[in-house]
Structure formats: structure tokens, C-alpha cells
Scaffold this motif. Structure first.
Motif, PDB file in Angstrom:
ATOM      1  N   THR A 213       0.849  -1.185   0.000  1.00  0.00           N
ATOM      2  CA  THR A 213       0.000   0.000   0.000  1.00  0.00           C
ATOM      3  C   THR A 213       0.889   1.240   0.000  1.00  0.00           C
ATOM      4  O   THR A 213       1.972   1.247   0.603  1.00  0.00           O
ATOM      5  CB  THR A 213      -0.941   0.015   1.218  1.00  0.00           C
ATOM      6  OG1 THR A 213      -1.865   1.097   1.095  1.00  0.00           O
ATOM      7  CG2 THR A 213      -0.173   0.147   2.525  1.00  0.00           C
ATOM      8  N   ILE A 214       0.457   2.272  -0.689  1.00  0.00           N
ATOM      9  CA  ILE A 214       1.221   3.517  -0.748  1.00  0.00           C
ATOM     10  C   ILE A 214       1.044   4.266   0.571  1.00  0.00           C
ATOM     11  O   ILE A 214      -0.064   4.686   0.912  1.00  0.00           O
ATOM     12  CB  ILE A 214       0.778   4.362  -1.949  1.00  0.00           C
ATOM     13  CG1 ILE A 214       1.131   3.634  -3.251  1.00  0.00           C
ATOM     14  CG2 ILE A 214       1.428   5.732  -1.920  1.00  0.00           C
ATOM     15  CD1 ILE A 214       0.613   4.303  -4.507  1.00  0.00           C
ATOM     16  N   ALA A 215       2.145   4.413   1.307  1.00  0.00           N
ATOM     17  CA  ALA A 215       2.086   4.989   2.647  1.00  0.00           C
ATOM     18  C   ALA A 215       3.497   5.351   3.102  1.00  0.00           C
ATOM     19  O   ALA A 215       4.484   4.954   2.488  1.00  0.00           O
ATOM     20  CB  ALA A 215       1.457   4.000   3.629  1.00  0.00           C
ATOM     21  N   HIS A 216       3.574   6.109   4.184  1.00  0.00           N
ATOM     22  CA  HIS A 216       4.821   6.386   4.900  1.00  0.00           C
ATOM     23  C   HIS A 216       4.617   5.994   6.355  1.00  0.00           C
ATOM     24  O   HIS A 216       3.480   5.968   6.849  1.00  0.00           O
ATOM     25  CB  HIS A 216       5.183   7.877   4.843  1.00  0.00           C
ATOM     26  CG  HIS A 216       5.396   8.433   3.478  1.00  0.00           C
ATOM     27  ND1 HIS A 216       6.510   8.150   2.730  1.00  0.00           N
ATOM     28  CD2 HIS A 216       4.640   9.271   2.714  1.00  0.00           C
ATOM     29  CE1 HIS A 216       6.448   8.788   1.572  1.00  0.00           C
ATOM     30  NE2 HIS A 216       5.318   9.471   1.540  1.00  0.00           N
ATOM     31  N   VAL A 217       5.711   5.726   7.046  1.00  0.00           N
ATOM     32  CA  VAL A 217       5.646   5.425   8.477  1.00  0.00           C
ATOM     33  C   VAL A 217       6.707   6.235   9.202  1.00  0.00           C
ATOM     34  O   VAL A 217       7.846   6.350   8.731  1.00  0.00           O
ATOM     35  CB  VAL A 217       5.848   3.922   8.753  1.00  0.00           C
ATOM     36  CG1 VAL A 217       6.260   3.670  10.200  1.00  0.00           C
ATOM     37  CG2 VAL A 217       4.570   3.149   8.444  1.00  0.00           C
ATOM     38  N   LEU A 218       6.323   6.815  10.328  1.00  0.00           N
ATOM     39  CA  LEU A 218       7.265   7.518  11.202  1.00  0.00           C
ATOM     40  C   LEU A 218       7.229   6.821  12.562  1.00  0.00           C
ATOM     41  O   LEU A 218       6.169   6.746  13.197  1.00  0.00           O
ATOM     42  CB  LEU A 218       6.880   8.994  11.343  1.00  0.00           C
ATOM     43  CG  LEU A 218       8.000   9.927  11.813  1.00  0.00           C
ATOM     44  CD1 LEU A 218       9.015  10.138  10.693  1.00  0.00           C
ATOM     45  CD2 LEU A 218       7.436  11.277  12.251  1.00  0.00           C
ATOM     46  N   VAL A 219       8.376   6.306  12.968  1.00  0.00           N
ATOM     47  CA  VAL A 219       8.480   5.586  14.241  1.00  0.00           C
ATOM     48  C   VAL A 219       9.322   6.412  15.208  1.00  0.00           C
ATOM     49  O   VAL A 219      10.416   6.866  14.857  1.00  0.00           O
ATOM     50  CB  VAL A 219       9.134   4.203  14.048  1.00  0.00           C
ATOM     51  CG1 VAL A 219       9.221   3.451  15.380  1.00  0.00           C
ATOM     52  CG2 VAL A 219       8.349   3.374  13.032  1.00  0.00           C
ATOM     53  N   THR A 220       8.791   6.611  16.410  1.00  0.00           N
ATOM     54  CA  THR A 220       9.551   7.264  17.475  1.00  0.00           C
ATOM     55  C   THR A 220       9.704   6.283  18.628  1.00  0.00           C
ATOM     56  O   THR A 220       9.283   5.123  18.532  1.00  0.00           O
ATOM     57  CB  THR A 220       8.858   8.547  17.959  1.00  0.00           C
ATOM     58  OG1 THR A 220       7.628   8.203  18.605  1.00  0.00           O
ATOM     59  CG2 THR A 220       8.584   9.484  16.791  1.00  0.00           C
ATOM     60  N   GLU A 221      10.284   6.748  19.727  1.00  0.00           N
ATOM     61  CA  GLU A 221      10.518   5.867  20.877  1.00  0.00           C
ATOM     62  C   GLU A 221       9.213   5.336  21.465  1.00  0.00           C
ATOM     63  O   GLU A 221       9.190   4.242  22.031  1.00  0.00           O
ATOM     64  CB  GLU A 221      11.299   6.621  21.952  1.00  0.00           C
ATOM     65  CG  GLU A 221      12.709   6.997  21.520  1.00  0.00           C
ATOM     66  CD  GLU A 221      13.372   7.947  22.493  1.00  0.00           C
ATOM     67  OE1 GLU A 221      14.453   7.598  23.013  1.00  0.00           O
ATOM     68  OE2 GLU A 221      12.798   9.036  22.747  1.00  0.00           O
ATOM     69  N   ASP A 222       8.142   6.113  21.337  1.00  0.00           N
ATOM     70  CA  ASP A 222       6.892   5.687  21.985  1.00  0.00           C
ATOM     71  C   ASP A 222       5.664   5.825  21.084  1.00  0.00           C
ATOM     72  O   ASP A 222       4.530   5.738  21.577  1.00  0.00           O
ATOM     73  CB  ASP A 222       6.674   6.484  23.273  1.00  0.00           C
ATOM     74  CG  ASP A 222       6.732   7.994  23.043  1.00  0.00           C
ATOM     75  OD1 ASP A 222       6.749   8.415  21.869  1.00  0.00           O
ATOM     76  OD2 ASP A 222       6.780   8.741  24.033  1.00  0.00           O
ATOM     77  N   ALA A 223       5.867   6.039  19.801  1.00  0.00           N
ATOM     78  CA  ALA A 223       4.721   6.179  18.899  1.00  0.00           C
ATOM     79  C   ALA A 223       5.082   5.669  17.508  1.00  0.00           C
ATOM     80  O   ALA A 223       6.259   5.583  17.149  1.00  0.00           O
ATOM     81  CB  ALA A 223       4.269   7.641  18.823  1.00  0.00           C
ATOM     82  N   CYS A 224       4.055   5.340  16.771  1.00  0.00           N
ATOM     83  CA  CYS A 224       4.219   4.941  15.371  1.00  0.00           C
ATOM     84  C   CYS A 224       3.067   5.543  14.588  1.00  0.00           C
ATOM     85  O   CYS A 224       1.894   5.335  14.942  1.00  0.00           O
ATOM     86  CB  CYS A 224       4.231   3.420  15.222  1.00  0.00           C
ATOM     87  SG  CYS A 224       4.309   2.853  13.503  1.00  0.00           S
ATOM     88  N   THR A 225       3.394   6.309  13.534  1.00  0.00           N
ATOM     89  CA  THR A 225       2.377   6.974  12.733  1.00  0.00           C
ATOM     90  C   THR A 225       2.389   6.411  11.318  1.00  0.00           C
ATOM     91  O   THR A 225       3.436   6.401  10.666  1.00  0.00           O
ATOM     92  CB  THR A 225       2.611   8.493  12.675  1.00  0.00           C
ATOM     93  OG1 THR A 225       2.658   9.004  14.015  1.00  0.00           O
ATOM     94  CG2 THR A 225       1.494   9.186  11.913  1.00  0.00           C
TER      95      THR A 225
END
Length: 590
Positions: A213-225
Motif C-alpha cells: 500500500t502507498i504509505a509512509h511510516v514515522l516511528v519514534t521511541e513511543d509512537a508509530c504513525t
């Protein structure tokens, strides 16, 4: 508009924008190998339909750079277009960046769309052309010209169940965060579509034959978008993702998230997979930590649940292949069969299995000289009618919930020349040499590639492509970072990795021959000299004995061939009816 008219209109736009040249690659905004129709700008401007290549248009000249897989195809498709072919794999041919440096006057301005070039590509060009060529990377000129452009796809996503994936998305995210921490990063932007699908245990249908699927992901220490078109996320999937801590935002929100990072943040990016536009969107005070996406290696080493599912998927695929070859050999001469009808029949047989979602790439069914084009695609205008002589090469694969398959068989349809039989056997010898190698841990694919080529080199021949590639797990049929190729590769072959084994011989105007199996890297014995490794074949389909010149095989090679075909029969026999079993036993030399 025909190709010449499209190029002329592009040149007019270039002049209006003060551009001396414009570059059009094959990729999308995620630097994918295979792209949705919306992103096929290079194909639209040139007429060349191969999956790899870059077009450069200047005000007076035009060229396409592509690799050895596509030379024959490109020469035909570029005819009368005004676009010249540059054979990029030939050592005497300049790269397009070198060619532009030599041919553009100093002080020229060049345009490109920074969404479809990687950060590394843009940086490398800026470095190479420093003080000579200025780059404008906000120029989507093809988008301004392309009327009736296909829309960006918006297929619903679905969950890839943990019974297939072997590990939950929470487990994968935790491991990714550990790797981020080890690299000193508290943020990671992920744009590679297959990595995103693997990480979150989701699949889609935005790219033909690739369940991504066409998407981006941003991962931090306590979240995932997950940045995605929200309309593609059904309510039950959204609820499951949110339950596991995944926030969902609009696809375009990723640029704002990167701009919103601060000076205390350190973002991990892969400059080869993040596009130049997003690279420039990162807040200038934010520290960039550059390296390969950790997910690439995590994804490449399959767990035992994945490997069990992959074997099952290859059994399903082997049954379809056996039924196809039986149909082909018993029907030929009784009714007309073309390259296209052969493709259609094989696809129907694959889809008869309820685990099959579709194809893993467009089937290549090339008869006689058509098979010399490595990525030939039959059309109603080009398709040959098969006859009871020579070879039919069929390179194909399926997408199953339990895994992705990739197999090539060169099928004997009737009498062969001595040259055809010799070449078939040399390809087989190369295949066996790689299949049977035992190697010390630490070896890479570029260390082993020569094994498959040596029997072919002995006769003064070669194939202008790699010998093998990784394969995804109900994902992309081409998956890194491991590969078998002469191109230097530093990735060690780890137990659990998948590789294809596919040497070949391709002779323009004559024939194309390839024998391809998928293999799993396995541990062998450990001695005082270290850990030894080997390969286990996980493709189940007989190799056609009618193509083999047994006088060219050693005793060990003949034993391998007999044992392989015996293993195929034993594995597939429980899934076949009595007539199919009898036919397969004969094909396997039993």
C-alpha cells in the motif's frame, strides 16, 4: 500524442522553465522497482515498457539508459522515437550523469521531480556537477503534460495474519526501536512500501502484483504513525492498528511531521530509499543518522513459521506448474496454443488454489527467439503460436498468503538442435553448481555468483544480469539486501534468507534458456574452521530431461538431477490425481 510529439511538448515546457535537460526515472515517490500506472512517467514519455531505465531529454537530444535485461526490447520499442538507447551495463558507455556533464554547457540548469529521486541520487548529482550544472528538483513537467493520467491507486489494506507472518507488529516495532536506539536515533522515517507492509503486518493492492500500500511510516521511541489515505483503511483494520499503538494520519502529513522535528531529535533515514523531497523536508536542526533501513535485514531473514508457509506456497505453486506443463505437452498439436493462451492457462491453474491472491509479476512466456528477451511480454500482435519443436521459456510466480513464488522452467516442446541442448545443459550445470555449494559463513552473493557462470563462461558465453535475488514473504518478488550478482555486495548470507538460483543463456534471434529455483540459506556443519552454510531448494517442479545432454554432466551432477526430480515427485504426489501422478513420474524419470 505519439512519442515524438510528447518529447516535443516536453522540450517546449523545458524552454519555458529555462531548463537545458530533464531527467525521468522509472520510480515512484517510494523509489519502488515496480510502480503503479500513475507513476509510469518514463514509459509515457518513451514508450519503453521495461521495469528499469532512465530517460534524459535535452533540447537537442534524448536517450534511455537501461541494463542488459532490456537491450533487445528497448531497441525495438525506441525505434522511430528519436530517443537513443544507451546500454548502461556496457563498460564503454557513460552513465547519464557523465553524459550530461560532457554534453551540457557550463552554467546549464537541469530539472527533475525530487519525489521520484532518492536523497542519495540528488546529492551525488549535486556533487558531480558542482559549479557546472544547477538542479531544480521541484519540476514535475511530465505531470503537466500527461492528460488522462491514471489516478493514484487507493485499494483497501488488510491484515496479514500472524499465523503467516510468524511475529506480531508489536514485536517487530520493539525490535526496530532497539535497533534505532543502537544507532543513536529516536525517530525513523520509513518509505519503502514492502518494509512498511512487513513491519505493520498489513498488505494492500496499490501496485500490480505487489501486495503493498502507498504509505509512509514515522516511528519514534513511543509512537508509530502510518501516513496513508484514510479511505484505504477499513474500520476493523483501523481498530486493530490503533489497539497496537499505530496512529493513522493523512498520506501527505509525513512532510509536516519531518518539518516538526526539533534540534534534540535524531532521525534515522536510508538516503537510498527516502526521496529527495522528504530529505529536504526534515528540519535543518535535526540530526540525520544515515544507513540502511533496519527493517530490510529483519525482513530478509525469515522465521521458521514464514519458511514453513513458504514451502507450502511453493507446493501449491508446484502443483499448478505440473498441471500446466502436462496440459501444454498433451494439448500441443491438438489445438492452437499461443504464448498468451499459455500465460492465461497457467494463471488460471494458480488461481484455482484458494490461497493464491494473484501473480507475483507478469508472466514471461517466450517461445524460441522471444525468450532471448529476458523480460519479454507477449501481446496479441507479437504472440507466437507454439509448435512441436524448440523451447518455451516460462518465468512466472504467484502471490500466496503464505509466501511469494518465483520459478522459471524451459520446456522442451519437440526436437532440439545440438546447440539448444548444449546450452540447456550448460545452464543446468551452472544451476547445480550453485545449488550444491557449501560455503563458509561470511560469504556474500557476489562471492558465489561465479559458480553459476563458470560452466557457461567455459564456452565463451555469459548472461547480462544477476544470478539471483531475494524474494519477499507475500511481498515483492525482488527483495534485498542480499543478491547473487557480480556487482559487489557486502551483505552476508544469513540462515533463513531466500535467494533465487537462475543462470541463463540468451541468444538474440535464436533462444533463451533459464532454470530457476528458490532456495533457503541453511546452516551446515560447524568445524574448527568455522560455520559452514548451504542451500535448500524450495521450488517443486521437474527439470525437463528432454533438454539434457547427459554426456556433459558429471556423475555428481546427474545424481543431483535425479535426486531433485525424485524429491519433486515425492513432494507433489499426494496432491495429484492418478493420471497426473503417472505423467509426473515419467517426467521425473521414475
Amino acid at each position: 500524442m505519439d512519442i515524438q510529439e510528447r518529447v516535443a511538448k516536453l522540450r517546449k515546457l523545458m524552454t519555458e522553465h529555462g531548463l537545458a535537460a530533464y531527467i525521468i526515472p522509472s520510480s515512484d515517490s517510494h523509489l519502488s522497482e515496480y510502480v503503479a500506472d500513475h507513476f509510469k512517467s518514463r514509459q509515457w514519455i518513451s514508450g519503453f515498457t521495461g521495469s528499469a531505465g532512465t530517460v534524459v531529454i535535452t533540447l537537442k537530444d534524448a536517450g534511455l539508459w537501461t541494463d542488459g535485461r532490456y537491450y533487445i526490447q528497448a531497441e525495438r520499442q525506441l525505434r522511430n522515437s528519436g530517443i537513443r538507447l544507451f546500454k548502461a551495463a556496457d563498460p564503454q558507455v557513460p552513465s547519464y550523469t557523465e553524459w550530461l556533464k560532457e554534453n551540457l554547457p557550463e552554467g546549464s540548469t537541469l530539472g527533475l521531480d525530487g519525489h521520484v529521486f532518492s536523497a542519495k541520487q540528488l546529492r551525488d548529482m549535486e556533487k558531480e556537477w558542482a559549479g557546472r550544472i544547477t538542479i531544480k528538483f521541484d519540476q514535475d513537467l511530465v505531470g503537466q503534460l500527461w492528460q488522462e493520467r491514471p489516478p493514484i491507486p487507493a485499494a483497501d489494506i488488510f491484515v496479514h495474519d500472524v499465523s503467516y507472518a510468524g511475529r506480531s507488529r508489536v514485536e517487530k516495532l520493539n525490535e526496530l526501536r532497539q535497533q534505532m536506539k543502537g544507532k543513536g536515533a529516536n525517530v525513523h522515517v520509513l518509505t519503502a512500501l514492502d518494509d512498511i507492509a512487513w513491519l505493520l503486518n498489513i498488505r494492500g493492492a496499490d501496485v500490480p502484483n505487489n501486495p503493498v500500500t502507498i504509505a509512509h511510516v514515522l516511528v519514534t521511541e513511543d509512537a508509530c504513525t502510518l501516513c496513508i489515505d484514510p479511505g484505504k483503511v477499513p474500520a476493523p483494520v483501523k481498530a486493530e492498528l490503533e489497539r497496537d499503538g499505530i496512529q493513522i494520519k493523512d498520506y501527505a502529513a509525513v512532510a509536516g511531521l519531518l518539518q516538526g522535528l526539533g534540534g534534540d531529535d535524531a532521525v534515522l533515514i536510508d538516503p537510498e530509499s527516502v526521496n529527495a523531497f522528504l530529505d529536504h523536508a526534515i528540519h535543518p536542526q535535526t540530526k540525520k543518522i544515515e544507513g540502511a533501513n533496519p527493517t530490510a535485514m529483519l525482513k530478509a531473514v525469515k522465521n521458521e513459521i514464514e519458511l514453513d508457509n513458504l514451502k507450502t506456497s511453493n507446493i501449491h505453486d508446484g502443483v499448478a506448474m505440473v498441471r500446466f506443463i502436462k496440459w501444454l505437452k498433451t494439448t500441443l498439436g491438438k489445438e492452437e496454443i499461443t504464448e498468451l493462451s499459455a500465460e492465461d492457462t497457467l494463471e488460471t491453474l494458480r488461481r484455482a488454489n484458494k490461497e493464491c491472491v494473484g501473480l507475483s509479476f507478469d508472466t514471461i512466456a517466450g517461445y524460441k527467439d522471444h525468450a532471448a528477451m529476458m523480460h519479454y511480454k507477449a501481446t496479441p500482435e507479437s504472440a507466437y503460436t507454439l509448435a512441436a519443436e524448440g523451447f518455451l521459456l516460462v518465468d512466472s510466480g504467484g502471490q500466496y498468503f503464505g509466501g511469494t513464488t518465483d520459478i522459471t522452467r524451459t520446456i522442451v516442446l519437440g526436437p532440439l538442435t545440438e546447440e539448444e541442448k548444449r546450452d540447456f545443459t550448460l545452464v543446468l550445470k551452472g544451476h547445480i553448481a550453485l545449488a550444491t555449494v557449501k560455503f563458509l559463513y561470511g560469504a556474500t552473493g557476489s562471492n558465489l555468483d561465479v559458480l553459476a557462470r563458470q560452466p557457461i563462461w567455459k564456452y565463451g558465453m555469459d548472461y547480462k544480469c544477476g544470478t539471483g535475488h531475494g524474494v519477499g514473504m507475500f511481498l515483492n518478488v525482488h527483495e534485498g539486501p542480499q543478491r547473487l550478482s557480480q556487482t559487489p555486495n557486502t551483505v552476508k548470507l544469513e540462515a533463513g534468507m531466500i535467494l533465487t538460483n537462475e543462470p541463463g543463456i540468451y541468444k538474440e534471434g535464436k533462444h533463451g534458456i533459464r532454470t530457476e529455483n528458490m532456495m533457503v540459506v541453511r546452516k551446515a556443519e560447524e568445524t574448527e574452521f568455522g560455520q559452514f552454510m548451504g542451500f535448500e531448494a524450495v521450488t517443486y517442479c521437474p527439470i525437463d530431461l528432454g533438454g539434457v545432454d547427459q554426456s556433459l554432466l558429471t556423475e555428481e551432477e546427474q545424481t543431483w538431477l535425479d535426486d531433485y526430480n525424485k524429491m519433486v515427485y515425492t513432494t507433489l504426489e499426494p496432491y495429484l490425481d492418478a493420471e497426473e501422478k503417472a505423467w509426473l513420474a515419467q517426467e521425473c524419470g521414475r
